[in-house]
Write a protein that holds these residues in place. Structure first.
Motif, PDB file in Angstrom:
ATOM      1  N   LEU A   1      87.573  62.333  27.252  1.00 47.30           N
ATOM      2  CA  LEU A   1      87.392  61.230  28.292  1.00 47.30           C
ATOM      3  C   LEU A   1      87.873  61.161  29.421  1.00 47.30           C
ATOM      4  CD1 LEU A   1      87.057  58.296  25.618  1.00 47.30           C
ATOM      5  CD2 LEU A   1      85.207  59.789  26.154  1.00 47.30           C
ATOM      6  N   ALA A   2      89.178  62.081  29.438  1.00 49.98           N
ATOM      7  CA  ALA A   2      89.844  61.762  30.721  1.00 49.98           C
ATOM      8  C   ALA A   2      89.550  63.160  31.376  1.00 49.98           C
ATOM      9  CB  ALA A   2      91.264  61.953  30.382  1.00 49.98           C
ATOM     10  N   PRO A   3      89.671  62.996  32.889  1.00 48.24           N
ATOM     11  CA  PRO A   3      89.212  63.988  33.658  1.00 48.24           C
ATOM     12  C   PRO A   3      89.911  65.344  33.380  1.00 48.24           C
ATOM     13  CG  PRO A   3      89.880  62.172  35.106  1.00 48.24           C
ATOM     14  CD  PRO A   3      90.298  61.870  33.609  1.00 48.24           C
ATOM     15  N   GLU A   4      89.268  66.571  33.414  1.00 42.85           N
ATOM     16  CA  GLU A   4      89.864  67.775  33.053  1.00 42.85           C
ATOM     17  C   GLU A   4      91.162  68.128  33.921  1.00 42.85           C
ATOM     18  OE1 GLU A   4      89.548  70.022  30.760  1.00 42.85           O
ATOM     19  OE2 GLU A   4      87.919  68.995  29.691  1.00 42.85           O
ATOM     20  N   GLY A   5      92.321  68.588  33.461  1.00 39.21           N
ATOM     21  CA  GLY A   5      93.352  68.948  34.191  1.00 39.21           C
ATOM     22  C   GLY A   5      94.236  67.574  34.537  1.00 39.21           C
ATOM     23  N   SER A   6      93.970  66.573  33.921  1.00 39.58           N
ATOM     24  CA  SER A   6      94.761  65.393  34.157  1.00 39.58           C
ATOM     25  C   SER A   6      95.791  65.249  33.260  1.00 39.58           C
ATOM     26  CB  SER A   6      93.881  64.026  34.187  1.00 39.58           C
ATOM     27  OG  SER A   6      93.438  63.770  32.694  1.00 39.58           O
ATOM     28  N   LEU A   7      96.801  64.304  33.552  1.00 37.50           N
ATOM     29  CA  LEU A   7      97.865  64.319  32.474  1.00 37.50           C
ATOM     30  C   LEU A   7      97.409  63.407  31.210  1.00 37.50           C
ATOM     31  CD1 LEU A   7     100.760  63.144  34.981  1.00 37.50           C
ATOM     32  CD2 LEU A   7     100.551  65.556  33.765  1.00 37.50           C
ATOM     33  N   GLN A   8      96.525  62.330  31.470  1.00 38.25           N
ATOM     34  CA  GLN A   8      95.948  62.011  30.152  1.00 38.25           C
ATOM     35  C   GLN A   8      95.104  62.691  29.278  1.00 38.25           C
ATOM     36  OE1 GLN A   8      95.501  61.105  33.359  1.00 38.25           O
ATOM     37  NE2 GLN A   8      95.015  58.923  33.663  1.00 38.25           N
ATOM     38  N   LYS A   9      94.399  63.554  29.977  1.00 42.16           N
ATOM     39  CA  LYS A   9      93.788  64.780  29.044  1.00 42.16           C
ATOM     40  C   LYS A   9      94.976  65.767  28.344  1.00 42.16           C
ATOM     41  CE  LYS A   9      89.705  66.789  28.188  1.00 42.16           C
ATOM     42  NZ  LYS A   9      88.539  66.061  27.575  1.00 42.16           N
ATOM     43  N   GLU A  10      95.821  66.098  28.914  1.00 44.57           N
ATOM     44  CA  GLU A  10      96.696  67.097  28.474  1.00 44.57           C
ATOM     45  C   GLU A  10      97.409  66.201  27.262  1.00 44.57           C
ATOM     46  OE1 GLU A  10     101.108  69.258  29.831  1.00 44.57           O
ATOM     47  OE2 GLU A  10      99.808  68.218  31.236  1.00 44.57           O
ATOM     48  N   LEU A  11      97.738  64.886  27.442  1.00 45.60           N
ATOM     49  CA  LEU A  11      98.750  64.054  26.387  1.00 45.60           C
ATOM     50  C   LEU A  11      97.618  64.059  25.199  1.00 45.60           C
ATOM     51  CD1 LEU A  11     100.952  62.160  25.394  1.00 45.60           C
ATOM     52  CD2 LEU A  11      99.806  60.239  26.520  1.00 45.60           C
ATOM     53  N   TYR A  12      96.567  63.955  25.481  1.00 43.90           N
ATOM     54  CA  TYR A  12      95.416  63.615  24.360  1.00 43.90           C
ATOM     55  C   TYR A  12      95.471  65.102  23.590  1.00 43.90           C
ATOM     56  CZ  TYR A  12      91.228  63.326  21.478  1.00 43.90           C
ATOM     57  OH  TYR A  12      90.500  63.079  20.462  1.00 43.90           O
ATOM     58  N   GLN A  13      95.346  65.943  24.131  1.00 45.01           N
ATOM     59  CA  GLN A  13      95.271  67.422  23.436  1.00 45.01           C
ATOM     60  C   GLN A  13      96.569  67.564  22.840  1.00 45.01           C
ATOM     61  OE1 GLN A  13      94.253  69.845  26.901  1.00 45.01           O
ATOM     62  NE2 GLN A  13      92.166  69.505  26.711  1.00 45.01           N
ATOM     63  N   MET A  14      97.693  67.176  23.204  1.00 40.94           N
ATOM     64  CA  MET A  14      98.900  67.415  22.400  1.00 40.94           C
ATOM     65  C   MET A  14      98.730  66.395  21.351  1.00 40.94           C
ATOM     66  SD  MET A  14     101.589  67.446  25.681  1.00 40.94           S
ATOM     67  CE  MET A  14     103.030  67.377  24.634  1.00 40.94           C
ATOM     68  N   ILE A  15      98.390  65.365  21.434  1.00 43.70           N
ATOM     69  CA  ILE A  15      98.379  64.419  20.069  1.00 43.70           C
ATOM     70  C   ILE A  15      97.398  65.106  19.219  1.00 43.70           C
ATOM     71  CG2 ILE A  15      97.624  62.159  19.302  1.00 43.70           C
ATOM     72  CD1 ILE A  15      98.964  60.950  22.105  1.00 43.70           C
ATOM     73  N   ARG A  16      96.146  65.479  19.839  1.00 43.77           N
ATOM     74  CA  ARG A  16      95.095  65.845  18.698  1.00 43.77           C
ATOM     75  C   ARG A  16      95.725  67.396  18.007  1.00 43.77           C
ATOM     76  NH1 ARG A  16      89.541  65.970  18.333  1.00 43.77           N
ATOM     77  NH2 ARG A  16      88.957  66.925  16.721  1.00 43.77           N
ATOM     78  N   VAL A  52      93.597  59.055  17.305  1.00 43.08           N
ATOM     79  CA  VAL A  52      92.625  60.063  17.427  1.00 43.08           C
ATOM     80  C   VAL A  52      91.415  59.835  16.516  1.00 43.08           C
ATOM     81  CG1 VAL A  52      91.956  62.581  16.667  1.00 43.08           C
ATOM     82  CG2 VAL A  52      94.443  61.992  17.794  1.00 43.08           C
ATOM     83  N   TYR A  53      91.559  59.021  15.507  1.00 40.94           N
ATOM     84  CA  TYR A  53      90.304  58.462  14.925  1.00 40.94           C
ATOM     85  C   TYR A  53      89.588  57.608  15.658  1.00 40.94           C
ATOM     86  CZ  TYR A  53      87.379  56.089  11.271  1.00 40.94           C
ATOM     87  OH  TYR A  53      86.465  55.527  10.906  1.00 40.94           O
ATOM     88  N   ARG A  54      90.378  56.688  16.319  1.00 43.18           N
ATOM     89  CA  ARG A  54      89.551  55.717  17.056  1.00 43.18           C
ATOM     90  C   ARG A  54      88.832  56.240  18.270  1.00 43.18           C
ATOM     91  NH1 ARG A  54      87.261  51.893  16.214  1.00 43.18           N
ATOM     92  NH2 ARG A  54      88.745  51.059  14.640  1.00 43.18           N
ATOM     93  N   VAL A  55      89.183  57.592  18.698  1.00 39.23           N
ATOM     94  CA  VAL A  55      88.600  58.110  19.780  1.00 39.23           C
ATOM     95  C   VAL A  55      87.437  59.023  19.352  1.00 39.23           C
ATOM     96  CG1 VAL A  55      88.724  60.074  21.513  1.00 39.23           C
ATOM     97  CG2 VAL A  55      90.438  58.261  21.233  1.00 39.23           C
ATOM     98  N   THR A  56      87.453  59.621  18.122  1.00 44.05           N
ATOM     99  CA  THR A  56      86.610  60.777  17.483  1.00 44.05           C
ATOM    100  C   THR A  56      85.697  60.040  16.625  1.00 44.05           C
ATOM    101  OG1 THR A  56      88.129  61.471  15.872  1.00 44.05           O
ATOM    102  CG2 THR A  56      88.228  62.354  18.090  1.00 44.05           C
ATOM    103  N   GLY A  57      86.264  59.023  15.747  1.00 46.19           N
ATOM    104  CA  GLY A  57      85.423  58.759  14.511  1.00 46.19           C
ATOM    105  C   GLY A  57      85.275  59.986  13.439  1.00 46.19           C
ATOM    106  N   GLU A  58      86.300  60.832  13.444  1.00 50.06           N
ATOM    107  CA  GLU A  58      85.984  62.049  12.350  1.00 50.06           C
ATOM    108  C   GLU A  58      86.161  61.515  11.039  1.00 50.06           C
ATOM    109  OE1 GLU A  58      88.702  65.047  13.556  1.00 50.06           O
ATOM    110  OE2 GLU A  58      87.915  65.531  15.582  1.00 50.06           O
ATOM    111  N   GLU A  59      85.061  61.876  10.287  1.00 50.77           N
ATOM    112  CA  GLU A  59      85.216  61.512   8.850  1.00 50.77           C
ATOM    113  C   GLU A  59      86.348  61.910   7.698  1.00 50.77           C
ATOM    114  OE1 GLU A  59      82.053  61.568   4.917  1.00 50.77           O
ATOM    115  OE2 GLU A  59      81.306  61.894   6.953  1.00 50.77           O
TER     116      GLU A  59
END
Length: 209
Positions: A1-16, A52-59
């Motif tokens: 959801l965060a812009p590509e290259g943003s710190l938010q995106k980087e943080l989410y990818q690390m958590i994921r 991550v579940y709240r973001v993706t809803g992965e079963e």
């Protein structure tokens, strides 16, 4: 959801990536966890997975979270006290830092993934939080009021915040107010130049302030 290259995106990818690594086995403990008690990463792993579940809803991730919640609430009271080295005096058991870890992990998951739980399971969770987490943590927190000569440590803030968030999940207004009163005392346990472990406790506690 965060812009590509943003710190938010980087943080989410690390958590994921961290969640993917820590949910391979249907257990809090993964095969590489051989030198650390599960108490010390249960809150972090449940928080990451719930986010991550709240973001993706992965079963599949939802099943992992559900199983961990029910596993934790089924623990006997003694397990909520922590490892063998935590004191277990005769009479009433008192909560510890590990009690706080378990309570925060359950509350975090329930607040973010309540739809995974049946009515019967939710009832069992509230019972465990009320009869185990809230009772044990309150006994520990209330030591603050036992006089100036009683031992006080910087992780009182963590146990108190776990007490407060558990009370909030249970909709216990009186206990929430009590936790807020104690918070005014525990804030004084932290210094600007605190060592790393203390900062870790502050990070945990400040998540819920």
């Amino acid at each position: 959801l965060a812009p590509e290259g943003s710190l938010q995106k980087e943080l989410y990818q690390m958590i994921r990536k961290r969640v993917e690594k820590n949910t391979v086995s249907d257990s809090i403990r993964q095969k590489e966890d051989i030198q650390q008690e599960w108490y010390y990463f249960v809150w972090e792993r449940m928080s990451d997975a719930s986010f991550v579940y709240r973001v993706t809803g992965e079963e599949s991730l939802g099943r992992w979270i559900h199983n961990r919640i029910m596993e934790l609430v089924s623990l006997p009271e003694d397990a909520w006290i922590g490892p063998w080295f935590r004191p277990r005096p005769s009479g009433e058991l008192t909560g510890t830092l590990e009690t706080a870890y378990i309570a925060l992990a359950i509350c975090e998951a329930c607040l973010n993934a309540q739809e995974l739980l049946s009515k019967e399971e939710w009832t069992a969770i509230l019972k465990a939080l009320s009869h185990k987490a809230l009772v044990l943590l309150k006994r520990h927190v209330d030591r603050l009021y036992a006089g100036p000569h009683r031992e006080k440590s910087n992780w009182y803030m963590v146990t108190n915040c776990a007490y407060g968030i558990t009370a909030a999940v249970l909709e216990r207004e009186e206990e929430v107010r009590h936790a807020l009163d104690v918070l005014q005392i525990t804030l004084g346990f932290f210094n600007k130049d605190s060592y790393g472990e203390t900062l870790h406790y502050a990070e945990m506690a400040s998540t819920y302030i």
